[in-house]
Write a protein that holds these residues in place. Sequence first.
Motif, PDB file in Angstrom:
ATOM      1  N   LEU A 135     -19.457  10.189 -20.846  1.00  0.00           N
ATOM      2  CA  LEU A 135     -19.375  10.904 -22.121  1.00  0.00           C
ATOM      3  C   LEU A 135     -19.085  12.382 -21.871  1.00  0.00           C
ATOM      4  O   LEU A 135     -18.239  12.989 -22.532  1.00  0.00           O
ATOM      5  CB  LEU A 135     -20.662  10.739 -22.916  1.00  0.00           C
ATOM      6  N   ARG A 136     -19.791  12.962 -20.923  1.00  0.00           N
ATOM      7  CA  ARG A 136     -19.603  14.392 -20.615  1.00  0.00           C
ATOM      8  C   ARG A 136     -18.174  14.659 -20.160  1.00  0.00           C
ATOM      9  O   ARG A 136     -17.541  15.637 -20.582  1.00  0.00           O
ATOM     10  CB  ARG A 136     -20.610  14.830 -19.540  1.00  0.00           C
ATOM     11  N   ALA A 137     -17.655  13.801 -19.317  1.00  0.00           N
ATOM     12  CA  ALA A 137     -16.289  13.985 -18.811  1.00  0.00           C
ATOM     13  C   ALA A 137     -15.261  13.844 -19.933  1.00  0.00           C
ATOM     14  O   ALA A 137     -14.183  14.436 -19.861  1.00  0.00           O
ATOM     15  CB  ALA A 137     -16.000  12.980 -17.701  1.00  0.00           C
ATOM     16  N   GLY A 138     -15.595  13.091 -20.961  1.00  0.00           N
ATOM     17  CA  GLY A 138     -14.671  12.858 -22.062  1.00  0.00           C
ATOM     18  C   GLY A 138     -14.870  13.784 -23.247  1.00  0.00           C
ATOM     19  O   GLY A 138     -14.416  13.466 -24.349  1.00  0.00           O
ATOM     20  N   CYS A 139     -15.519  14.908 -23.062  1.00  0.00           N
ATOM     21  CA  CYS A 139     -15.727  15.854 -24.161  1.00  0.00           C
ATOM     22  C   CYS A 139     -14.389  16.118 -24.846  1.00  0.00           C
ATOM     23  O   CYS A 139     -13.434  16.540 -24.201  1.00  0.00           O
ATOM     24  CB  CYS A 139     -16.340  17.153 -23.646  1.00  0.00           C
ATOM     25  N   PRO A 140     -14.300  15.875 -26.153  1.00  0.00           N
ATOM     26  CA  PRO A 140     -13.005  15.951 -26.834  1.00  0.00           C
ATOM     27  C   PRO A 140     -12.555  17.357 -27.225  1.00  0.00           C
ATOM     28  O   PRO A 140     -11.428  17.524 -27.694  1.00  0.00           O
ATOM     29  CB  PRO A 140     -13.243  15.126 -28.099  1.00  0.00           C
ATOM     30  N   PHE A 141     -13.390  18.347 -27.040  1.00  0.00           N
ATOM     31  CA  PHE A 141     -13.032  19.683 -27.482  1.00  0.00           C
ATOM     32  C   PHE A 141     -12.353  20.447 -26.365  1.00  0.00           C
ATOM     33  O   PHE A 141     -12.788  20.400 -25.217  1.00  0.00           O
ATOM     34  CB  PHE A 141     -14.262  20.432 -27.990  1.00  0.00           C
ATOM     35  N   PRO A 142     -11.299  21.175 -26.708  1.00  0.00           N
ATOM     36  CA  PRO A 142     -10.579  21.916 -25.664  1.00  0.00           C
ATOM     37  C   PRO A 142     -11.441  23.022 -25.074  1.00  0.00           C
ATOM     38  O   PRO A 142     -12.311  23.572 -25.745  1.00  0.00           O
ATOM     39  CB  PRO A 142      -9.369  22.495 -26.396  1.00  0.00           C
ATOM     40  N   ALA A 143     -11.182  23.286 -23.827  1.00  0.00           N
ATOM     41  CA  ALA A 143     -11.908  24.357 -23.138  1.00  0.00           C
ATOM     42  C   ALA A 143     -11.467  25.711 -23.695  1.00  0.00           C
ATOM     43  O   ALA A 143     -10.372  25.858 -24.238  1.00  0.00           O
ATOM     44  CB  ALA A 143     -11.641  24.288 -21.644  1.00  0.00           C
ATOM     45  N   GLU A 144     -12.317  26.696 -23.540  1.00  0.00           N
ATOM     46  CA  GLU A 144     -11.998  28.061 -23.973  1.00  0.00           C
ATOM     47  C   GLU A 144     -10.834  28.582 -23.145  1.00  0.00           C
ATOM     48  O   GLU A 144     -10.825  28.442 -21.920  1.00  0.00           O
ATOM     49  CB  GLU A 144     -13.218  28.964 -23.777  1.00  0.00           C
ATOM     50  N   PRO A 145      -9.849  29.200 -23.777  1.00  0.00           N
ATOM     51  CA  PRO A 145      -8.678  29.647 -23.023  1.00  0.00           C
ATOM     52  C   PRO A 145      -8.993  30.693 -21.956  1.00  0.00           C
ATOM     53  O   PRO A 145      -8.377  30.709 -20.903  1.00  0.00           O
ATOM     54  CB  PRO A 145      -7.748  30.232 -24.092  1.00  0.00           C
ATOM     55  N   ASP A 146      -9.955  31.565 -22.215  1.00  0.00           N
ATOM     56  CA  ASP A 146     -10.249  32.634 -21.263  1.00  0.00           C
ATOM     57  C   ASP A 146     -10.957  32.145 -20.005  1.00  0.00           C
ATOM     58  O   ASP A 146     -10.734  32.662 -18.921  1.00  0.00           O
ATOM     59  CB  ASP A 146     -11.115  33.716 -21.913  1.00  0.00           C
ATOM     60  N   THR A 147     -11.820  31.152 -20.170  1.00  0.00           N
ATOM     61  CA  THR A 147     -12.647  30.720 -19.045  1.00  0.00           C
ATOM     62  C   THR A 147     -12.279  29.342 -18.512  1.00  0.00           C
ATOM     63  O   THR A 147     -12.659  28.992 -17.410  1.00  0.00           O
ATOM     64  CB  THR A 147     -14.132  30.677 -19.456  1.00  0.00           C
ATOM     65  N   GLY A 148     -11.588  28.546 -19.309  1.00  0.00           N
ATOM     66  CA  GLY A 148     -11.295  27.176 -18.898  1.00  0.00           C
ATOM     67  C   GLY A 148     -12.490  26.265 -19.023  1.00  0.00           C
ATOM     68  O   GLY A 148     -12.465  25.124 -18.589  1.00  0.00           O
ATOM     69  N   ALA A 149     -13.570  26.750 -19.630  1.00  0.00           N
ATOM     70  CA  ALA A 149     -14.798  25.952 -19.789  1.00  0.00           C
ATOM     71  C   ALA A 149     -15.192  25.917 -21.257  1.00  0.00           C
ATOM     72  O   ALA A 149     -14.771  26.742 -22.056  1.00  0.00           O
ATOM     73  CB  ALA A 149     -15.930  26.567 -18.966  1.00  0.00           C
ATOM     74  N   HIS A 150     -16.014  24.946 -21.603  1.00  0.00           N
ATOM     75  CA  HIS A 150     -16.580  24.865 -22.946  1.00  0.00           C
ATOM     76  C   HIS A 150     -17.754  25.832 -23.019  1.00  0.00           C
ATOM     77  O   HIS A 150     -18.430  26.065 -22.022  1.00  0.00           O
ATOM     78  CB  HIS A 150     -17.107  23.452 -23.225  1.00  0.00           C
ATOM     79  N   ASP A 151     -18.010  26.384 -24.187  1.00  0.00           N
ATOM     80  CA  ASP A 151     -19.212  27.188 -24.363  1.00  0.00           C
ATOM     81  C   ASP A 151     -20.378  26.205 -24.416  1.00  0.00           C
ATOM     82  O   ASP A 151     -20.503  25.451 -25.381  1.00  0.00           O
ATOM     83  CB  ASP A 151     -19.134  28.005 -25.647  1.00  0.00           C
ATOM     84  N   PRO A 152     -21.212  26.173 -23.390  1.00  0.00           N
ATOM     85  CA  PRO A 152     -22.249  25.140 -23.302  1.00  0.00           C
ATOM     86  C   PRO A 152     -23.320  25.242 -24.380  1.00  0.00           C
ATOM     87  O   PRO A 152     -24.073  24.311 -24.581  1.00  0.00           O
ATOM     88  CB  PRO A 152     -22.850  25.349 -21.914  1.00  0.00           C
ATOM     89  N   ARG A 153     -23.368  26.334 -25.111  1.00  0.00           N
ATOM     90  CA  ARG A 153     -24.348  26.468 -26.193  1.00  0.00           C
ATOM     91  C   ARG A 153     -23.779  26.059 -27.535  1.00  0.00           C
ATOM     92  O   ARG A 153     -24.524  25.897 -28.484  1.00  0.00           O
ATOM     93  CB  ARG A 153     -24.834  27.920 -26.282  1.00  0.00           C
ATOM     94  N   ARG A 154     -22.466  25.887 -27.618  1.00  0.00           N
ATOM     95  CA  ARG A 154     -21.808  25.641 -28.903  1.00  0.00           C
ATOM     96  C   ARG A 154     -21.204  24.244 -29.028  1.00  0.00           C
ATOM     97  O   ARG A 154     -20.665  23.894 -30.063  1.00  0.00           O
ATOM     98  CB  ARG A 154     -20.706  26.669 -29.131  1.00  0.00           C
TER      99      ARG A 154
END
Length: 188
Positions: free
Chosen positions: A85-104
């Motif tokens: 499930l974690r690997a399939g997170c459907p939301f695009p990563a943040e353009p600046d960091t390449g990561a998801h905001d883990p709090r949002r």
Amino acid sequence: MPAPDRTLAFLRGVNVGGKNRVHMATLRQALTAAGLTGVATHIQSGNLVFDGGHPDPAGALAQALAAQGVDVPAVLCPARRLAALRAGCPFPAEPDTGAHDPRRVHLGLFTAPPAAAARAALAEAWPARAARKSPPHDLVVLGEDHLWLATPQGMARTRLTNAWLDRQLGVTTTFRNLATVDRVLALV
């Protein structure tokens, strides 16, 4: 890659103080006494990891919670399933960091799969609710046994509350943000 026989349990509505207070050290001891092995917890909010092989892990967990005077919903999830499930997170990563905001970004796990009619009702109700009440850009992706929620303005500001979701879907949902999901998977 998580071990195939590890299980995660997420308790809903467990608080550090007040109602439904669960002491994780006491809960670990009770679960070990009930026959679960390799029990570990992450923070004081009901995130558990233990080895598979117990004939009734849900029953052992319910019994251990009852011994502490607590009756809260719990969702059990095999470690491999949570990792997928974690690997399939459907939301695009943040353009600046390449990561998801883990709090949002939050993963909601259901106590049981919702009925197809309830899933369809949520698909119809959410856009109207979001347009009427939620901050802009809250996003929901509904899976069979889970949902993803992106809340750019934070979970405290979304109108997609647990109570509303429970009524819409007819099941109980418990959420964890990506930071917690990652930390719990690290325990595996």
